[in-house]
Design a protein around this motif. Structure first.
Motif, mmCIF file in Angstrom:
data_model
loop_
_atom_site.group_PDB
_atom_site.id
_atom_site.type_symbol
_atom_site.label_atom_id
_atom_site.label_comp_id
_atom_site.label_asym_id
_atom_site.label_seq_id
_atom_site.Cartn_x
_atom_site.Cartn_y
_atom_site.Cartn_z
ATOM 1 N N ILE A 139 0.808 -1.024 -0.045
ATOM 2 C CA ILE A 139 0.089 -0.038 0.171
ATOM 3 C C ILE A 139 0.766 1.383 0.036
ATOM 4 O O ILE A 139 1.843 1.483 0.878
ATOM 5 N N ASP A 140 0.588 2.199 -0.916
ATOM 6 C CA ASP A 140 1.245 3.448 -0.769
ATOM 7 C C ASP A 140 0.126 4.485 -0.300
ATOM 8 O O ASP A 140 -0.628 4.761 -1.117
ATOM 9 N N LEU A 141 0.346 4.780 1.004
ATOM 10 C CA LEU A 141 -0.603 5.612 1.657
ATOM 11 C C LEU A 141 -0.204 7.006 1.337
ATOM 12 O O LEU A 141 0.497 7.858 2.120
ATOM 13 N N GLU A 196 10.034 2.856 4.602
ATOM 14 C CA GLU A 196 9.799 4.352 4.206
ATOM 15 C C GLU A 196 9.604 4.438 2.444
ATOM 16 O O GLU A 196 10.186 3.942 1.899
ATOM 17 N N GLU A 197 8.683 5.333 2.445
ATOM 18 C CA GLU A 197 8.292 5.771 0.980
ATOM 19 C C GLU A 197 9.313 5.926 0.097
ATOM 20 O O GLU A 197 9.325 5.410 -0.942
ATOM 21 N N PRO A 198 10.487 6.805 0.491
ATOM 22 C CA PRO A 198 11.431 6.792 -0.485
ATOM 23 C C PRO A 198 12.317 5.710 -0.954
ATOM 24 O O PRO A 198 12.465 5.253 -2.062
ATOM 25 N N VAL A 208 14.017 11.334 -5.760
ATOM 26 C CA VAL A 208 13.468 12.560 -5.478
ATOM 27 C C VAL A 208 12.011 12.224 -5.554
ATOM 28 O O VAL A 208 11.524 12.083 -6.975
ATOM 29 N N ASP A 209 11.033 12.044 -4.639
ATOM 30 C CA ASP A 209 9.659 11.713 -4.844
ATOM 31 C C ASP A 209 8.878 12.970 -4.565
ATOM 32 O O ASP A 209 8.720 13.282 -3.216
ATOM 33 N N ILE A 210 8.206 13.323 -5.552
ATOM 34 C CA ILE A 210 7.314 14.582 -5.266
ATOM 35 C C ILE A 210 5.684 14.375 -5.356
ATOM 36 O O ILE A 210 5.442 13.832 -6.468
ATOM 37 N N CYS A 264 5.304 4.350 -8.230
ATOM 38 C CA CYS A 264 6.744 3.651 -7.998
ATOM 39 C C CYS A 264 6.563 3.179 -6.375
ATOM 40 O O CYS A 264 7.000 1.921 -6.066
ATOM 41 N N VAL A 265 5.749 3.871 -5.342
ATOM 42 C CA VAL A 265 5.688 3.486 -4.204
ATOM 43 C C VAL A 265 5.140 2.067 -3.957
ATOM 44 O O VAL A 265 5.454 1.174 -3.377
ATOM 45 N N ALA A 266 3.883 2.056 -4.708
ATOM 46 C CA ALA A 266 3.169 0.844 -4.528
ATOM 47 C C ALA A 266 3.697 -0.365 -5.338
ATOM 48 O O ALA A 266 3.670 -1.581 -4.630
HETATM 49 MG MG MG Z 1 3.745 9.219 -2.596
#
Ligand code: MG
Ligand code: ADP
Length: 368
Positions: free
Chosen positions: A33-35, A157-159, A179-181, A339-341
């Motif tokens: 899950i990408d919250l 961690e999301e990054p 760099v996650d924007i 990407c995160v998911a």
């Molecule tokens: Mg995000």
């Protein structure tokens, strides 16, 4: 270190249960899950992304009970009767309302779980959390995931998840950078050997650019526009670096002086000026992070470049803008918003490989 002990403990516990887990694993869905502050994405092992919805919850103002979640809740924004309010519980990367976050997680886990042939066993879930979150917030996400019906919950961690999803070699000795924007936060991280060496998390990202545009329209054209209108022109013709062909788009709102509806043509040049405050902060943050990076790693980064992820990575010219500022190659991850998911999903597929990149929890008090 404390985390290491916990990790050791977890590993032994896991080894013990492994035969059973293997059987459960065959039957159950593992969910990543990408919250996100703007969007929640869910990926299922071997299936890919199955859910992609806005992180909105509509609640009853008085009882604070959730009435609608995700896409349905977002539809209600700006149209709700007086006693209903639509909120984004993760906005600005803070888990401000535990119960609402929990309801949202439960909704998404249930929705993914519905795709199973048999309704048990319960899924194992990997959740991405912003790198800046406190121990209390991590705990809250962990507890919410368990109480939302997960058999086992892991935080990443999301990054880190974004980097894995983007295919960066984070486990290798060689350094890499993401760099996650997103909507509420921008996260910058430099990795080596499966760890985060330098990181920055700021509350300036896509939403702030929308606000910049609202401000710009107000001061330049005395035009009052909504956030959604601002986002629409940002996605349409927003830009961070001079373009070979500049474009325009119509901005609609209400004139602040005579109160009448008004339409204005706005150009990518103007939007660049409008969005500059946020874009500059993001660029400065990237530069700061690089300043703090050990020279050996900087040398690695010069070779592999800097990877942009998240929805904000798609701003036209942003990669060029950063490239120009730090004199390093900058590229946008393929399918940057997922990407995160996808990274969280990959972690579940190779839990043994990636176990050490997961966030340790200080679980002194509770064990489920
Ligand atoms: Mg995000
Ligand atoms: P989060 O991880 O915080 O949920 P996302 O990675 O989903 O955020 O990105 C959401 C942000 O990306 C929003 O601010 C949205 O306006 C922006 N965005 C989405 N698509 C584009 C695009 N094509 N161009 C520019 N910005 C975009």
């Amino acid at each position: 270190q404390n985390l290491l002990t916990i990790y050791d403990f977890e590993r032994r516990y896991y080894e013990l249960l492994r035969p059973l887990d293997w059987v459960l694993g065959l039957l159950s869905l593992d969910i990543g899950i990408d919250l996100g502050t703007a969007n929640t994405l869910v990926s299922i092992r071997d299936k890919g992304i199955v859910i992609n919805e806005p992180s909105w919850v509509a609640i009853n103002k008085r009882t604070r009970r959730p009435l609608a979640i995700g896409a349905e809740a977002r539809e209600m924004v700006g149209r709700t009767p007086a006693d209903i309010v639509a909120i984004r519980p993760l906005r600005d990367g803070v888990i401000s309302e535990f119960e609402i976050t929990e309801a949202m997680l439960k909704y998404f886990i249930d929705k993914a779980h519905e795709q199973m042939i048999v309704p048990f066993p319960r899924p194992r879930v990997v959740v991405g959390v912003p790198s800046g979150v406190t121990e209390v917030e991590k705990r809250a996400v962990y507890d919410a995931t368990i109480s939302a019906g997960a058999r086992e919950a892991f935080l990443i961690e999301e990054p880190m998840a974004a980097a894995i999803g983007a295919g960066l070699p984070i486990i290798e000795t060689r350094g890499s950078m993401i760099v996650d924007i997103g909507g509420g936060t921008t996260e910058v991280a430099i990795f080596a050997m499966g760890g985060i060496v330098v990181s920055r998390s700021i509350r300036v990202a896509g939403d702030e650019m929308d606000e910049d545009i609202v401000q710009y329209a107000r001061s330049k054209y005395s035009l009052l526009i909504g956030e959604r209108m601002a986002e629409r022109v940002k996605i349409g013709v927003g830009s961070a670096f001079p373009m070979p062909e500049e474009q325009t788009m119509t901005l609609r709102g209400r004139n602040l002086i005579n109160g009448l509806p008004q339409a204005v043509e706005i150009s990518s040049i103007e939007l660049r000026e409008a969005m500059a405050p946020s874009v500059n902060i993001i660029v400065d943050t990237v530069r700061d992070a690089l300043d703090e990076t050990p020279p050996e790693l900087v040398a690695d980064l010069m070779e592999v470049g800097i990877c942009l992820a998240g929805g904000g990575a798609q701003i036209r010219g942003l990669a060029e803008r950063i490239e120009d500022a730090v004199k390093m190659r900058v590229w946008v991850a393929e399918d940057s918003m997922t990407c995160v998911a996808r990274g969280a999903g990959r972690v579940l597929e190779n839990l043994d490989n990636y176990r050490r990149v997961l966030v340790g929890l200080d679980r002194g008090s509770t064990h489920h």
